[in-house]
Each structure stands twice: as structure tokens, then as C-alpha cells.
Scaffold this motif. Structure first.
Motif, mmCIF file in Angstrom:
data_model
loop_
_atom_site.group_PDB
_atom_site.id
_atom_site.type_symbol
_atom_site.label_atom_id
_atom_site.label_comp_id
_atom_site.label_asym_id
_atom_site.label_seq_id
_atom_site.Cartn_x
_atom_site.Cartn_y
_atom_site.Cartn_z
ATOM 1 N N UNK A 219 34.941 19.232 17.896
ATOM 2 C CA UNK A 219 35.434 17.912 18.298
ATOM 3 C C UNK A 219 36.927 17.943 18.613
ATOM 4 N N UNK A 220 37.687 18.653 17.797
ATOM 5 C CA UNK A 220 39.135 18.709 18.011
ATOM 6 C C UNK A 220 39.471 19.465 19.302
ATOM 7 N N UNK A 221 38.681 20.481 19.629
ATOM 8 C CA UNK A 221 38.908 21.204 20.886
ATOM 9 C C UNK A 221 38.584 20.319 22.087
ATOM 10 N N UNK A 222 37.497 19.551 21.988
ATOM 11 C CA UNK A 222 37.133 18.640 23.074
ATOM 12 C C UNK A 222 38.253 17.619 23.294
ATOM 13 N N UNK A 223 38.758 17.062 22.213
ATOM 14 C CA UNK A 223 39.839 16.081 22.330
ATOM 15 C C UNK A 223 41.091 16.711 22.941
ATOM 16 N N UNK A 224 41.378 17.955 22.573
ATOM 17 C CA UNK A 224 42.524 18.662 23.144
ATOM 18 C C UNK A 224 42.369 18.810 24.659
ATOM 19 N N UNK A 225 41.177 19.209 25.102
ATOM 20 C CA UNK A 225 40.935 19.409 26.531
ATOM 21 C C UNK A 225 40.920 18.094 27.304
ATOM 22 N N UNK A 226 40.633 16.995 26.612
ATOM 23 C CA UNK A 226 40.590 15.694 27.273
ATOM 24 C C UNK A 226 41.969 15.063 27.428
ATOM 25 N N UNK A 227 42.936 15.579 26.709
ATOM 26 C CA UNK A 227 44.270 14.971 26.649
ATOM 27 C C UNK A 227 45.173 15.571 27.733
ATOM 28 N N UNK A 228 45.539 14.772 28.706
ATOM 29 C CA UNK A 228 46.386 15.258 29.800
ATOM 30 C C UNK A 228 47.786 15.650 29.345
ATOM 31 N N UNK A 229 48.184 15.202 28.167
ATOM 32 C CA UNK A 229 49.510 15.573 27.685
ATOM 33 C C UNK A 229 49.522 16.982 27.091
ATOM 34 N N UNK A 230 48.345 17.515 26.769
ATOM 35 C CA UNK A 230 48.286 18.855 26.169
ATOM 36 C C UNK A 230 47.581 19.880 27.050
ATOM 37 N N UNK A 231 46.766 19.415 28.006
ATOM 38 C CA UNK A 231 45.956 20.385 28.759
ATOM 39 C C UNK A 231 45.891 20.085 30.249
ATOM 40 N N UNK A 232 46.944 19.504 30.794
ATOM 41 C CA UNK A 232 46.931 19.087 32.197
ATOM 42 C C UNK A 232 46.834 20.259 33.173
ATOM 43 N N UNK A 233 47.130 21.477 32.696
ATOM 44 C CA UNK A 233 47.112 22.656 33.573
ATOM 45 C C UNK A 233 45.895 23.535 33.297
ATOM 46 N N UNK A 234 44.894 22.970 32.622
ATOM 47 C CA UNK A 234 43.693 23.737 32.258
ATOM 48 C C UNK A 234 42.477 23.163 32.966
ATOM 49 N N UNK A 235 41.857 23.960 33.816
ATOM 50 C CA UNK A 235 40.591 23.569 34.433
ATOM 51 C C UNK A 235 39.809 24.818 34.805
ATOM 52 N N UNK A 236 38.484 24.695 34.799
ATOM 53 C CA UNK A 236 37.626 25.837 35.106
ATOM 54 C C UNK A 236 37.628 26.892 34.014
ATOM 55 N N UNK A 237 38.026 26.500 32.814
ATOM 56 C CA UNK A 237 38.154 27.459 31.715
ATOM 57 C C UNK A 237 37.050 27.255 30.684
ATOM 58 N N UNK A 238 36.809 28.291 29.887
ATOM 59 C CA UNK A 238 35.844 28.188 28.799
ATOM 60 C C UNK A 238 36.519 28.594 27.500
ATOM 61 N N UNK A 239 36.166 27.870 26.438
ATOM 62 C CA UNK A 239 36.807 28.081 25.146
ATOM 63 C C UNK A 239 35.747 28.390 24.093
ATOM 64 N N UNK A 240 35.807 29.611 23.570
ATOM 65 C CA UNK A 240 34.857 30.038 22.558
ATOM 66 C C UNK A 240 35.348 29.604 21.177
ATOM 67 N N UNK A 241 34.475 28.901 20.462
ATOM 68 C CA UNK A 241 34.779 28.429 19.118
ATOM 69 C C UNK A 241 33.711 29.014 18.215
ATOM 70 N N UNK A 242 33.873 30.290 17.882
ATOM 71 C CA UNK A 242 32.770 31.005 17.216
ATOM 72 C C UNK A 242 33.219 32.012 16.174
ATOM 73 N N UNK A 243 34.442 31.845 15.683
ATOM 74 C CA UNK A 243 34.913 32.750 14.656
ATOM 75 C C UNK A 243 35.051 34.189 15.110
ATOM 76 N N UNK A 244 35.069 34.398 16.422
ATOM 77 C CA UNK A 244 35.216 35.744 16.975
ATOM 78 C C UNK A 244 33.905 36.472 17.170
ATOM 79 N N UNK A 245 32.766 35.784 17.017
ATOM 80 C CA UNK A 245 31.459 36.438 17.087
ATOM 81 C C UNK A 245 31.204 37.108 18.437
ATOM 82 N N UNK A 246 31.683 36.485 19.516
ATOM 83 C CA UNK A 246 31.417 37.028 20.846
ATOM 84 C C UNK A 246 32.401 38.097 21.283
ATOM 85 N N UNK A 247 33.362 38.403 20.409
ATOM 86 C CA UNK A 247 34.382 39.412 20.759
ATOM 87 C C UNK A 247 33.730 40.786 20.862
#
Length: 247
Positions: A219-247
Motif C-alpha cells: 500500500x505504501x509503495x502504491x501511494x508513493x507511485x501515485x504522488x506526483x511530488x515524489x514520483x513525477x519522473x517515474x513511468x513504465x517501471x516495475x517495483x518488486x516488493x518481495x524481500x529479494x525473492x526474485x533476485x
């Protein structure tokens, strides 16, 4: 801080799990929130607890999606954040996956995501944010996950294309890709308690951070990506939230 004051947020599958936690996060930051769900009792309960608007809709049903977009237009006439979160998962080897399982996952996870975006594009404000929930399975080859992983990978590719198509309106499109997360969906996999315990132990042994994630983490990552004051230069990106499992 009410970062999302006067912003309208729509969350599909918002009556439980990650969707519920995300609705709570946006509500706490001042947003006007609309959640959807296909279980009327659960939806009404969640909407009342969160003090948000609940709309009955099945993401696998195009008519439901069209109706939802129309109702949101009548209610708010704009959407600033669209979180396409609703999804379903079954795990079985390719040899034993049924047509019903294939169709259900494809209809909800990919077809539903595609047409939800399509129907809401006219409602999106210039500068809006669209976030898709995918999965860390897009970067993994876990046995038994073929249809689920393929569908979520398709959503990820859809998101990248949408990021280009919607860029002229400054609409940003990204994905969040959770790993194992403690939500009620885990109990819907049809696995007995001993199997679930064994699966969890196996996953933790492979995970660098050695812990299961929470819905609030996502939820906190979604809110971060929705906030233009923190992520205005981020698009077309993917964010893994998995404790490093996919590394």
C-alpha cells in the motif's frame, strides 16, 4: 499529511487484502476513495469500515467495468489515481491445469485489467497515476504458476505500452510486483495447513530478507507511485516488493 486531498482514487478489489490496505492508506492521506468488489457483503463491510464508497463489480465482466466507469463519472467526474488490483490465482502443474482455471485467471487478471484501464482512460485527469498490481512471478519460473505468471507478465507489458500511449497527457503508468504477502488470498489457494506451512518455510529459506510481506508494505509503495511530488519522473517501471525473492 493529506497529500491526496481533493484527489479521487479508484481501487479494484478493494474489499480485502492489498486493496483494502491501499484504500486505508489513501483515505488516511485525505483522498476520496472508491473501492470495488464482487462479494456484496464483504464490499459493504469494507466500505463502512474504511468510510469510502463501495461499488459492486466483477473485473472479469466487461459490462460491470463499463457500468463502474459510468457510476464513477456520475459520482466524481474524474479519477486521479487508478489502482487495478483485483486478481485471482490458482497453482497447478501445466499437465493438471483446467480450462476453467485458465479462463478465470485470464479473464480477471489480464482481460479485466486491460478493459478496466480502457474504460477509465476518458475519466483520468491529466497528470493522473495508474498502478497495476502484478507479481514477482513475472521474474520467476516457479513450477505450478504457468498461467498466473504468464497473465501477470502480460499485464506488465500492457503497463509499459500504456505508459507510452498516455504520456502525452502526463499520465504515469507503473506496476507493483509483490512476492509472498500475508493476505486472505493465501487461504483461497485450496492448500491444506500443512502444505501451506511447508510452502512458506521453503519460500523463506530462499528469501534474502527471510520474512513474508504485509499488505501495508504494498500500500505504501502504491501511494508513493501515485504522488506526483515524489514520483513525477517515474513511468513504465516495475517495483518488486518481495524481500529479494526474485533476485
Amino acid at each position: 499529511m493529506e497529500k491526496f486531498k481533493d484527489k479521487v482514487v479508484v481501487i479494484t478489489g478493494g474489499n480485502s487484502g492489498i486493496g483494502y490496505a491501499t484504500a486505508k492508506e489513501f483515505k488516511s492521506q485525505g483522498a476520496t476513495v472508491v473501492i470495488t468488489g464482487k462479494r456484496e457483503d464483504a464490499l459493504q463491510k469494507a466500505a463502512q469500515e474504511l468510510q469510502v464508497t463501495g461499488k459492486l463489480a466483477d473485473q472479469a465482466n466487461l459490462q460491470d467495468i463499463k457500468k463502474l466507469a459510468g457510476e464513477v463519472r456520475a459520482l466524481q467526474n474524474k479519477v486521479d489515481v487508478l489502482f487495478i488490483n483485483a486478481g485471482v490465482a490458482f497453482f497447478a502443474p501445466i499437465e493438471y491445469t483446467t480450462e476453467e482455471q485458465f479462463d478465470t485467471m485470464t479473464d480477471v487478471n489480464f482481460k479485466g485489467s486491460f478493459f478496466t484501464l480502457q474504460q477509465f482512460i476518458p475519466l483520468l485527469s491529466d497528470g493522473a497515476s495508474v498502478i497495476f498490481l502484478t507479481s514477482n512471478s513475472t521474474a520467476m519460473t516457479m513450477p505450478g504458476s504457468s498461467v498466473y505468471a504468464a497473465g501477470k507478465s502480460a499485464v506488465g507489458h500492457l503497463a509499459r505500452i500504456a505508459a507510452k500511449e498516455l504520456a502525452p497527457r502526463k499520465i504515469r503508468v507503473n506496476t507493483v510486483n509483490p512476492g509472498p504477502t500475508q493476505t486472505e488470498m493465501i487461504g483461497k489457494f485450496g492448500l491444506d495447513e500443512a502444505t501451506l506451512k511447508g510452502m512458506t518455510e521453503s519460500i523463506l529459506a530462499q528469501m534474502p530478507l527471510a520474512k513474508i510481506g504485509t499488505a501495508e508494505d504494498v500500500a505504501k509503495m502504491v501511494a508513493y507511485l501515485a504522488d506526483n511530488s515524489t514520483s513525477s519522473f517515474i513511468t513504465g517501471a516495475e517495483f518488486f516488493i518481495d524481500g529479494g525473492l526474485a533476485v
